[in-house]
Design an enzyme around this catalytic site. Structure first.
Site, PDB file in Angstrom:
ATOM      1  CB  ALA A  64      -0.882  -0.014   1.240  1.00  0.00           C
ATOM      2  N   GLY A 109       0.514  -5.113   0.756  1.00  0.00           N
ATOM      3  CA  GLY A 109      -0.688  -5.083  -0.084  1.00  0.00           C
ATOM      4  C   GLY A 109      -0.451  -5.662  -1.475  1.00  0.00           C
ATOM      5  CD  GLU A 112      -2.523  -7.605   2.610  1.00  0.00           C
ATOM      6  OE1 GLU A 112      -2.140  -6.431   2.388  1.00  0.00           O
ATOM      7  OE2 GLU A 112      -3.196  -7.911   3.605  1.00  0.00           O
ATOM      8  CD  GLU A 132       1.664  -5.670   5.513  1.00  0.00           C
ATOM      9  OE1 GLU A 132       2.512  -6.567   5.694  1.00  0.00           O
ATOM     10  OE2 GLU A 132       0.877  -5.672   4.561  1.00  0.00           O
TER      11      GLU A 132
HETATM   12  N1  CO8 Z   1       4.560   3.156  -0.681  1.00  0.00           N
HETATM   13  C1  CO8 Z   1       4.955   4.324  -1.206  1.00  0.00           C
HETATM   14  N2  CO8 Z   1       6.102   4.488  -1.889  1.00  0.00           N
HETATM   15  C2  CO8 Z   1       6.892   3.416  -2.022  1.00  0.00           C
HETATM   16  C3  CO8 Z   1       6.547   2.159  -1.490  1.00  0.00           C
HETATM   17  C4  CO8 Z   1       5.310   2.048  -0.795  1.00  0.00           C
HETATM   18  N3  CO8 Z   1       4.846   0.888  -0.292  1.00  0.00           N
HETATM   19  N4  CO8 Z   1       7.546   1.284  -1.761  1.00  0.00           N
HETATM   20  C5  CO8 Z   1       8.475   1.960  -2.454  1.00  0.00           C
HETATM   21  N5  CO8 Z   1       8.077   3.252  -2.612  1.00  0.00           N
HETATM   22  C6  CO8 Z   1       8.798   4.330  -3.299  1.00  0.00           C
HETATM   23  C7  CO8 Z   1       9.989   4.803  -2.486  1.00  0.00           C
HETATM   24  O1  CO8 Z   1       9.582   5.717  -1.493  1.00  0.00           O
HETATM   25  C8  CO8 Z   1      10.860   5.420  -3.579  1.00  0.00           C
HETATM   26  O2  CO8 Z   1      10.308   6.685  -3.909  1.00  0.00           O
HETATM   27  P1  CO8 Z   1      11.279   7.984  -3.995  1.00  0.00           P
HETATM   28  O3  CO8 Z   1      12.196   7.655  -5.156  1.00  0.00           O
HETATM   29  O4  CO8 Z   1      10.323   9.085  -4.276  1.00  0.00           O
HETATM   30  O5  CO8 Z   1      11.991   8.052  -2.694  1.00  0.00           O
HETATM   31  C9  CO8 Z   1      10.613   4.495  -4.774  1.00  0.00           C
HETATM   32  O6  CO8 Z   1       9.368   3.827  -4.511  1.00  0.00           O
HETATM   33  C10 CO8 Z   1      11.689   3.455  -4.941  1.00  0.00           C
HETATM   34  O7  CO8 Z   1      11.808   2.756  -3.722  1.00  0.00           O
HETATM   35  P2  CO8 Z   1      13.213   2.578  -2.940  1.00  0.00           P
HETATM   36  O8  CO8 Z   1      14.123   3.702  -3.246  1.00  0.00           O
HETATM   37  O9  CO8 Z   1      12.884   2.313  -1.512  1.00  0.00           O
HETATM   38  O10 CO8 Z   1      13.747   1.255  -3.665  1.00  0.00           O
HETATM   39  P3  CO8 Z   1      14.766   0.187  -3.036  1.00  0.00           P
HETATM   40  O11 CO8 Z   1      15.163  -0.697  -4.168  1.00  0.00           O
HETATM   41  O12 CO8 Z   1      15.828   0.836  -2.244  1.00  0.00           O
HETATM   42  O13 CO8 Z   1      13.858  -0.662  -2.003  1.00  0.00           O
HETATM   43  C11 CO8 Z   1      11.900  -1.864  -1.289  1.00  0.00           C
HETATM   44  C12 CO8 Z   1      12.799  -1.441  -2.474  1.00  0.00           C
HETATM   45  C13 CO8 Z   1      12.633  -2.858  -0.407  1.00  0.00           C
HETATM   46  C14 CO8 Z   1      10.660  -2.547  -1.881  1.00  0.00           C
HETATM   47  C15 CO8 Z   1      11.502  -0.619  -0.466  1.00  0.00           C
HETATM   48  O14 CO8 Z   1      10.996   0.356  -1.356  1.00  0.00           O
HETATM   49  C16 CO8 Z   1      10.457  -0.867   0.574  1.00  0.00           C
HETATM   50  O15 CO8 Z   1      10.760  -1.424   1.624  1.00  0.00           O
HETATM   51  N6  CO8 Z   1       9.191  -0.455   0.322  1.00  0.00           N
HETATM   52  C17 CO8 Z   1       8.141  -0.552   1.268  1.00  0.00           C
HETATM   53  C18 CO8 Z   1       7.617  -1.971   1.415  1.00  0.00           C
HETATM   54  C19 CO8 Z   1       6.543  -2.067   2.460  1.00  0.00           C
HETATM   55  O16 CO8 Z   1       6.746  -1.802   3.625  1.00  0.00           O
HETATM   56  N7  CO8 Z   1       5.299  -2.477   2.034  1.00  0.00           N
HETATM   57  C20 CO8 Z   1       4.180  -2.638   2.908  1.00  0.00           C
HETATM   58  C21 CO8 Z   1       3.361  -1.400   2.976  1.00  0.00           C
HETATM   59  S1  CO8 Z   1       2.023  -1.487   4.152  1.00  0.00           S
HETATM   60  C22 CO8 Z   1       0.818  -2.383   3.332  1.00  0.00           C
HETATM   61  O17 CO8 Z   1       1.009  -2.822   2.231  1.00  0.00           O
HETATM   62  C23 CO8 Z   1      -0.447  -2.563   4.053  1.00  0.00           C
HETATM   63  C24 CO8 Z   1      -1.579  -3.092   3.146  1.00  0.00           C
HETATM   64  C25 CO8 Z   1      -2.946  -2.844   3.746  1.00  0.00           C
HETATM   65  C26 CO8 Z   1      -3.368  -1.399   3.630  1.00  0.00           C
HETATM   66  C27 CO8 Z   1      -4.732  -1.149   4.187  1.00  0.00           C
HETATM   67  C28 CO8 Z   1      -5.340   0.228   3.937  1.00  0.00           C
HETATM   68  C29 CO8 Z   1      -4.485   1.393   3.736  1.00  0.00           C
END
Ligand code: CO8
Length: 256
Positions: A64, A109, A112, A132
């Site tokens: 998400a 998500g 999911e 999460e």
């Molecule tokens: N949300 C928003 N932006 C994201 C997300 C995300 N989940 N994942 C990556 N991005 C963005 C980064 O912020 C970055 O943007 P910017 O260049 O503007 O800084 C761009 O994508 C590239 O990402 P990274 O630079 O972080 O890339 P890396 O190769 O270094 O890392 C990862 C890749 C490991 C995937 C890392 O991006 C990461 O850990 N992302 C988050 C993963 C995460 O925690 N996902 C779970 C989110 S919570 C969820 O899914 C709950 C679902 C239920 C929701 C219910 C209602 C709301």
């Protein structure tokens, strides 16, 4: 559509999550767009199956959209969770087969969404996880339930509590994905699977999906449903064609 691309070719629809700069993170508008396109594709007789995949080489969907979280409170957070549940249930209960072609990160998500699809094919570079708890959250789009159904309670507990990621071979060993394809052949492998299913009786395929889904729905007696559908299908013109084709030693013609 602003956040997804939808293309139909040779009877297969492909929905591509299209926020590559944010690793296809799922905001609510994107999820609503998926729901709207799924509804349209379900009505289209020319569409025999659907692939959901991510744009870019890096991600299916990295979860998400975390950047929207600071604006949320208890009520709006639950409402967004419900919105995702609604669309993901819609995918899971679609009468046409839906495959997630997982081309990179499928996290939170994103995983999911993939789990709501009927089948999952991963590229060799795919990475799966439920991160999460790192954010002080739990999965909110059905992950605590669907991960248990797919890989069992013990492993689901492990991956959700530790937030550790798994690679594609591990996901295949655990039964989280149906198969792993070389990165360049992911869409082809997904299309091949859908073409194979499209040769089967479409009514039988839809009833099989409904019966299998009933196995994880405590409100439905799946055995009763199977017996009902089996009787209905036996009386269908589709089954008459399938059985006649077997006896006449020819291929069945299920679609005009
Ligand atoms: N949300 C928003 N932006 C994201 C997300 C995300 N989940 N994942 C990556 N991005 C963005 C980064 O912020 C970055 O943007 P910017 O260049 O503007 O800084 C761009 O994508 C590239 O990402 P990274 O630079 O972080 O890339 P890396 O190769 O270094 O890392 C990862 C890749 C490991 C995937 C890392 O991006 C990461 O850990 N992302 C988050 C993963 C995460 O925690 N996902 C779970 C989110 S919570 C969820 O899914 C709950 C679902 C239920 C929701 C219910 C209602 C709301």
């Amino acid at each position: 559509m602003k956040f997804i691309k939808v293309e139909v070719s040779s009877n297969i629809a492909t929905i591509t999550l299209n926020r590559p700069d944010a690793l296809n993170a799922l905001n609510n508008d994107l999820i609503v767009e998926i729901g709207a396109s799924i509804s349209e594709l379900d009505k289209d007789d020319e569409v025999h199956g659907i692939i959901i995949t991510g744009s870019g080489e890096k991600a299916f969907a990295a979860g998400a959209d975390i950047k929207g979280f600071p604006e949320l409170d208890e009520v709006s957070g639950k409402a967004l969770s419900q919105s995702g549940h609604h669309v993901f249930n819609q995918i899971e209960n679609l009468s046409k087969p839906v495959i997630a072609a997982v081309n990179g990160y499928a996290l939170g998500g994103g995983l999911e969404l993939a789990m709501a699809c009927h089948l999952r094919i991963a590229s060799e570079n795919a990475v799966f996880g439920m991160p999460e708890t790192k954010l002080g959250l739990i999965p909110g789009y059905g992950g605590t339930q669907r991960l248990v159904h797919l890989i069992g309670k013990a492993k689901a507990m492990e991956y959700i509590l530790t937030a550790e990621m798994m690679d594609a071979p591990t996901a295949a060993n655990l039964g989280l994905v149906n198969s792993v394809a070389p990165s360049g052949l992911l869409i082809e492998a997904s299309r091949d699977m859908l073409y194979k299913i499209a040769k089967r009786g479409p009514l039988a395929v839809s009833k099989a999906i409904e019966s299998i889904n009933a196995s994880v729905n405590p409100e439905i007696d799946g055995f009763e449903l199977e017996m009902k559908f089996f009787g209905e299908l036996l009386a269908s013109s589709e089954c008459k064609e399938g059985v006649a084709a077997f006896i006449e030693k020819r291929k069945p013609v299920f679609r005009k």
